[in-house]
Write a protein that holds these residues in place. Structure first.
Motif, PDB file in Angstrom:
ATOM      1  N   SER A 278       1.150 -10.285 -14.227  1.00  0.00           N
ATOM      2  CA  SER A 278       0.879  -8.993 -13.300  1.00  0.00           C
ATOM      3  C   SER A 278       1.940  -8.802 -12.388  1.00  0.00           C
ATOM      4  CB  SER A 278      -0.306  -9.722 -12.127  1.00  0.00           C
ATOM      5  OG  SER A 278      -0.312  -8.946 -11.175  1.00  0.00           O
ATOM      6  N   THR A 279       2.591  -7.541 -12.421  1.00  0.00           N
ATOM      7  CA  THR A 279       3.291  -7.068 -11.529  1.00  0.00           C
ATOM      8  C   THR A 279       3.549  -7.382 -10.045  1.00  0.00           C
ATOM      9  OG1 THR A 279       3.809  -5.363 -12.855  1.00  0.00           O
ATOM     10  CG2 THR A 279       4.969  -5.082 -11.031  1.00  0.00           C
ATOM     11  N   ILE A 280       2.338  -6.973  -9.458  1.00  0.00           N
ATOM     12  CA  ILE A 280       2.082  -7.041  -8.067  1.00  0.00           C
ATOM     13  C   ILE A 280       2.149  -8.756  -7.651  1.00  0.00           C
ATOM     14  CG2 ILE A 280       0.582  -7.073  -6.042  1.00  0.00           C
ATOM     15  CD1 ILE A 280       1.978  -4.471  -6.629  1.00  0.00           C
ATOM     16  N   ALA A 281       1.433  -9.709  -8.458  1.00  0.00           N
ATOM     17  CA  ALA A 281       1.069 -10.969  -8.055  1.00  0.00           C
ATOM     18  C   ALA A 281       2.537 -11.538  -8.243  1.00  0.00           C
ATOM     19  CB  ALA A 281       0.229 -11.436  -9.181  1.00  0.00           C
ATOM     20  N   LEU A 282       3.243 -11.278  -9.455  1.00  0.00           N
ATOM     21  CA  LEU A 282       4.829 -11.880  -9.554  1.00  0.00           C
ATOM     22  C   LEU A 282       5.460 -11.700  -8.452  1.00  0.00           C
ATOM     23  CD1 LEU A 282       5.148 -11.898 -13.606  1.00  0.00           C
ATOM     24  CD2 LEU A 282       4.721 -13.756 -11.939  1.00  0.00           C
ATOM     25  N   ASN A 283       5.531 -10.322  -7.922  1.00  0.00           N
ATOM     26  CA  ASN A 283       6.478  -9.797  -6.896  1.00  0.00           C
ATOM     27  C   ASN A 283       6.192 -10.811  -5.590  1.00  0.00           C
ATOM     28  OD1 ASN A 283       8.486  -7.987  -5.620  1.00  0.00           O
ATOM     29  ND2 ASN A 283       6.419  -7.433  -4.581  1.00  0.00           N
ATOM     30  N   LEU A 284       4.735 -10.528  -5.284  1.00  0.00           N
ATOM     31  CA  LEU A 284       4.489 -11.313  -4.131  1.00  0.00           C
ATOM     32  C   LEU A 284       4.852 -12.932  -4.159  1.00  0.00           C
ATOM     33  CD1 LEU A 284       2.831 -11.749  -1.512  1.00  0.00           C
ATOM     34  CD2 LEU A 284       0.791 -11.938  -2.787  1.00  0.00           C
ATOM     35  N   LYS A 285       4.417 -13.343  -5.577  1.00  0.00           N
ATOM     36  CA  LYS A 285       5.187 -14.834  -5.569  1.00  0.00           C
ATOM     37  C   LYS A 285       6.835 -14.973  -5.262  1.00  0.00           C
ATOM     38  CE  LYS A 285       5.271 -18.713  -8.922  1.00  0.00           C
ATOM     39  NZ  LYS A 285       5.084 -19.024 -10.383  1.00  0.00           N
ATOM     40  N   ALA A 286       7.404 -14.035  -5.719  1.00  0.00           N
ATOM     41  CA  ALA A 286       8.906 -14.026  -5.235  1.00  0.00           C
ATOM     42  C   ALA A 286       9.081 -13.960  -3.906  1.00  0.00           C
ATOM     43  CB  ALA A 286       9.590 -13.024  -6.206  1.00  0.00           C
ATOM     44  N   CYS A 287       8.295 -13.115  -3.225  1.00  0.00           N
ATOM     45  CA  CYS A 287       8.432 -12.933  -1.887  1.00  0.00           C
ATOM     46  C   CYS A 287       8.223 -14.183  -1.016  1.00  0.00           C
ATOM     47  CB  CYS A 287       7.848 -11.928  -1.249  1.00  0.00           C
ATOM     48  SG  CYS A 287       7.843 -10.202  -2.153  1.00  0.00           S
ATOM     49  N   ASN A 288       7.012 -14.978  -1.485  1.00  0.00           N
ATOM     50  CA  ASN A 288       6.739 -16.139  -0.971  1.00  0.00           C
ATOM     51  C   ASN A 288       7.939 -17.271  -0.982  1.00  0.00           C
ATOM     52  OD1 ASN A 288       4.180 -15.966   0.153  1.00  0.00           O
ATOM     53  ND2 ASN A 288       3.195 -15.963  -1.886  1.00  0.00           N
TER      54      ASN A 288
ATOM     55  N   LEU B   9      10.026  -1.150  -6.427  1.00  0.00           N
ATOM     56  CA  LEU B   9       9.709  -2.332  -5.813  1.00  0.00           C
ATOM     57  C   LEU B   9      10.740  -3.476  -5.969  1.00  0.00           C
ATOM     58  CD1 LEU B   9       7.458  -2.908  -3.555  1.00  0.00           C
ATOM     59  CD2 LEU B   9       6.261  -3.881  -5.708  1.00  0.00           C
ATOM     60  N   ILE B  10      10.854  -3.447  -7.381  1.00  0.00           N
ATOM     61  CA  ILE B  10      11.864  -4.579  -7.661  1.00  0.00           C
ATOM     62  C   ILE B  10      13.126  -4.346  -7.284  1.00  0.00           C
ATOM     63  CG2 ILE B  10      12.863  -5.739  -9.633  1.00  0.00           C
ATOM     64  CD1 ILE B  10      10.096  -5.122 -11.109  1.00  0.00           C
ATOM     65  N   LYS B  11      13.622  -3.175  -7.534  1.00  0.00           N
ATOM     66  CA  LYS B  11      15.097  -2.808  -7.004  1.00  0.00           C
ATOM     67  C   LYS B  11      15.170  -2.922  -5.454  1.00  0.00           C
ATOM     68  CE  LYS B  11      15.969   0.896 -10.072  1.00  0.00           C
ATOM     69  NZ  LYS B  11      16.275   2.578 -10.557  1.00  0.00           N
TER      70      LYS B  11
ATOM     71  N   VAL C 128      19.645 -13.156  20.492  1.00  0.00           N
ATOM     72  CA  VAL C 128      18.297 -12.703  19.681  1.00  0.00           C
ATOM     73  C   VAL C 128      18.234 -11.309  20.079  1.00  0.00           C
ATOM     74  CG1 VAL C 128      16.627 -14.419  20.168  1.00  0.00           C
ATOM     75  CG2 VAL C 128      17.218 -13.221  22.195  1.00  0.00           C
ATOM     76  N   TYR C 129      18.564 -10.640  21.007  1.00  0.00           N
ATOM     77  CA  TYR C 129      18.600  -9.149  21.066  1.00  0.00           C
ATOM     78  C   TYR C 129      19.442  -8.320  19.997  1.00  0.00           C
ATOM     79  CZ  TYR C 129      23.121  -9.063  23.352  1.00  0.00           C
ATOM     80  OH  TYR C 129      24.572  -9.382  23.738  1.00  0.00           O
ATOM     81  N   ILE C 130      20.279  -9.108  19.237  1.00  0.00           N
ATOM     82  CA  ILE C 130      20.855  -8.344  18.098  1.00  0.00           C
ATOM     83  C   ILE C 130      20.557  -9.241  16.747  1.00  0.00           C
ATOM     84  CG2 ILE C 130      22.563  -7.137  19.344  1.00  0.00           C
ATOM     85  CD1 ILE C 130      24.659  -9.374  18.188  1.00  0.00           C
ATOM     86  N   HIS C 131      19.583 -10.325  16.673  1.00  0.00           N
ATOM     87  CA  HIS C 131      19.127 -10.867  15.850  1.00  0.00           C
ATOM     88  C   HIS C 131      18.192 -10.261  14.685  1.00  0.00           C
ATOM     89  CE1 HIS C 131      18.213 -14.305  13.058  1.00  0.00           C
ATOM     90  NE2 HIS C 131      16.884 -14.482  13.634  1.00  0.00           N
ATOM     91  N   VAL C 132      18.565  -9.957  13.606  1.00  0.00           N
ATOM     92  CA  VAL C 132      17.458  -9.141  12.499  1.00  0.00           C
ATOM     93  C   VAL C 132      17.515  -9.861  11.306  1.00  0.00           C
ATOM     94  CG1 VAL C 132      17.845  -6.807  13.785  1.00  0.00           C
ATOM     95  CG2 VAL C 132      19.512  -7.591  11.968  1.00  0.00           C
ATOM     96  N   SER C 133      16.540  -9.572  10.495  1.00  0.00           N
ATOM     97  CA  SER C 133      16.375 -10.160   9.154  1.00  0.00           C
ATOM     98  C   SER C 133      16.097  -9.195   8.370  1.00  0.00           C
ATOM     99  CB  SER C 133      15.333 -11.309   9.274  1.00  0.00           C
ATOM    100  OG  SER C 133      14.117 -10.992   9.734  1.00  0.00           O
ATOM    101  N   LEU C 134      15.967  -9.121   6.878  1.00  0.00           N
ATOM    102  CA  LEU C 134      15.682  -8.411   6.084  1.00  0.00           C
ATOM    103  C   LEU C 134      14.057  -8.378   5.787  1.00  0.00           C
ATOM    104  CD1 LEU C 134      18.543  -8.845   3.588  1.00  0.00           C
ATOM    105  CD2 LEU C 134      18.095  -6.574   4.942  1.00  0.00           C
ATOM    106  N   PHE C 135      13.576  -7.271   5.446  1.00  0.00           N
ATOM    107  CA  PHE C 135      12.248  -7.130   5.155  1.00  0.00           C
ATOM    108  C   PHE C 135      11.906  -6.913   3.899  1.00  0.00           C
ATOM    109  CE2 PHE C 135      12.581  -5.483   9.621  1.00  0.00           C
ATOM    110  CZ  PHE C 135      11.819  -6.307  10.214  1.00  0.00           C
ATOM    111  N   ILE C 136      10.890  -7.665   3.221  1.00  0.00           N
ATOM    112  CA  ILE C 136      10.499  -7.440   1.690  1.00  0.00           C
ATOM    113  C   ILE C 136       9.345  -6.784   1.812  1.00  0.00           C
ATOM    114  CG2 ILE C 136      11.843  -9.180   0.581  1.00  0.00           C
ATOM    115  CD1 ILE C 136       9.818 -10.984   1.334  1.00  0.00           C
ATOM    116  N   SER C 137       9.306  -5.872   0.563  1.00  0.00           N
ATOM    117  CA  SER C 137       8.048  -5.225   0.426  1.00  0.00           C
ATOM    118  C   SER C 137       7.079  -5.956  -0.480  1.00  0.00           C
ATOM    119  CB  SER C 137       8.222  -3.815  -0.284  1.00  0.00           C
ATOM    120  OG  SER C 137       7.269  -3.051  -0.391  1.00  0.00           O
TER     121      SER C 137
END
Length: 413
Positions: A217-227, A258-260, A394-403
């Motif tokens: 499953s594409t969505i499930a494997l992608n979510l597993k990678a995000c976890n 999504l993968i890219k 903290v006021y310039i502390h940012v992190s990357l977001f995953i989809s």
């Protein structure tokens, strides 16, 4: 090959005759649909159309199969062609509306849906469109029309998810799962909600139930990678995506995007300028990650240009918009930008859902820092300094977001 949308056969009556002589039986459309082999179904329908043995409602079925394959442009061509016919089936309009919706053409989706006869699907479609348009009055009207049936409840859970009401969505999914254990995909949606709630271990456990049955499953494997990214690091996450990139399941166009996108995140922002700009209006997190990239390159003006018109709806969006305004305000000596940043940080830090979280406390520290109330800053910073995510700036502390998915589209139907 799921990416193949045309039948890999030599068209023409002669080739069909040869197949019959060899005793090979063409698969039945009903069997292919039951097996959810939509690529095979399209190949069969188009083959029969070529040799003059067209199935009844073949155009409708091709549109249906293309839609479920994620090839919304092909589905759109089929449905639009059908609406131009003199004897157009009225139900085509709601199918066309669904296709417009998945292409992000919300105005056209509403126009098409209103031409369709009243039905539960039409109500769900208009329910989601009201959410997209931010029309609370219409949203509540269509909400009242929802019934206690699986499709309507799944649609309601989807709206809860998109409005960040993750526990409410989980409650609906679990209630449906109690009576329908065979609805394995609901485990993915529950796992998505737990991911959003930062319960990555729990998300993995729930997700494993589905992956045991549907390992590709594409969505499930992608979510597993995000976890894995949240629990471990980018390398572990990328390793989980490798099998997905090599498999045929990546034929879905949204999965490729999504993968890219997520590979950029897993690699710490590498390739941001090549990958993210075309995805800014496709994947919501792409805009946020591009803003973060510009911040890390000290290109604050570009970051501001990208985010200035964004109406924040999630804590992450409020935080990032606050960060950009704080940095720009300090560089330009602008009290207006600093005030906007302080207000955004206070909104997040003072909210009931975020006040006891690390990001929420960092936001309050940032708010008091901008107000120059340093004793209060130290109180909040000391409360989070044991965390591995702690950063004194903290006021310039940012992190990357995953989809994690095309979450806007989960369970519309």
């Amino acid at each position: 090959m799921l990416s193949r949308l045309k039948p890999a056969v030599g068209g023409g009556p002669q080739s069909a005759d040869k197949r019959r002589k060899k005793g090979k039986r063409l698969p039945q459309l009903e069997d292919l649909l039951t097996q959810r082999d939509f690529t095979g179904a399209i190949a069969l329908l188009e083959f029969k159309r070529q040799v003059g043995e067209q199935e009844e409602d073949a155009d409708l079925w091709i549109g249906y199969c293309a839609f479920h394959l994620g090839d919304y442009k092909k589905a759109l061509e089929e449905y639009e062609g059908l609406t131009k016919g003199s004897a157009c089936n009225p139900d085509v309009w709601v199918n066309l509306a669904c296709t417009y919706f998945f292409l992000g053409m919300y105005t056209q989706a509403e126009q098409a849906a209103l031409k369709a006869p009243k039905s539960r699907l039409q109500n769900r479609m208009l329910f989601h469109l009201a959410h997209k348009f931010g029309d609370e009055k219409k949203l509540m009207n269509f909400h009242q029309n929802l019934q206690d049936i699986t499709e309507d409840q799944l649609s309601l859970a989807s709206i809860h998810y998109m409005r960040s009401h993750y526990q409410e969505a989980i409650d609906i999914y679990k209630r449906i799962l109690l009576d329908n254990r065979e609805y394995l995909a609901l485990n993915v949606y529950v796992a998505l909600c737990y991911y959003k709630l930062d319960y990555y271990d729990v998300s993995q456990e729930v997700l494993a139930v589905y992956l045991q049955q549907v390992p590709d499953s594409t969505i499930a494997l992608n979510l597993k990678a995000c976890n894995h990214f949240r629990l471990y690091n980018g390398k572990a996450a990328e390793a989980e995506l490798k099998s997905l990139m090599d498999s045929a399941s990546t034929s879905f166009e949204f999965a490729k995007e999504l993968i890219k996108h997520n590979l950029v995140v897993f690699r710490g922002g590498e390739g941001s300028l090549q990958v993210l700009p075309p995805l800014v209006d496709v994947i919501p997190e792409a805009r946020l990650n591009l803003v973060i990239y510009y911040l890390r390159q000290d290109d604050v003006q570009e970051a501001y240009n990208l985010i200035k018109d964004l109406e924040p709806a999630t804590p992450q969006e409020y935080i990032l918009k606050g960060v950009v305004n704080a940095v720009l305000g300090q560089e330009m000596g602008s009290r207006d930008h600093l005030k906007i940043a302080q207000q955004f940080f206070q909104l997040v830090g003072g909210s009931a859902s975020e006040c006891d979280t690390i990001p929420g406390r960092q936001c309050m520290a940032s708010c008091f820092f901008l107000l120059r109330q340093f004793d209060d800053v130290l109180i909040y910073l000391n409360s989070v300094k044991v965390s591995k995510n702690y950063n004194c700036l903290v006021y310039i502390h940012v992190s990357l977001f995953i989809s994690i998915s095309k979450s806007d589209y989960v369970q519309t139907y």
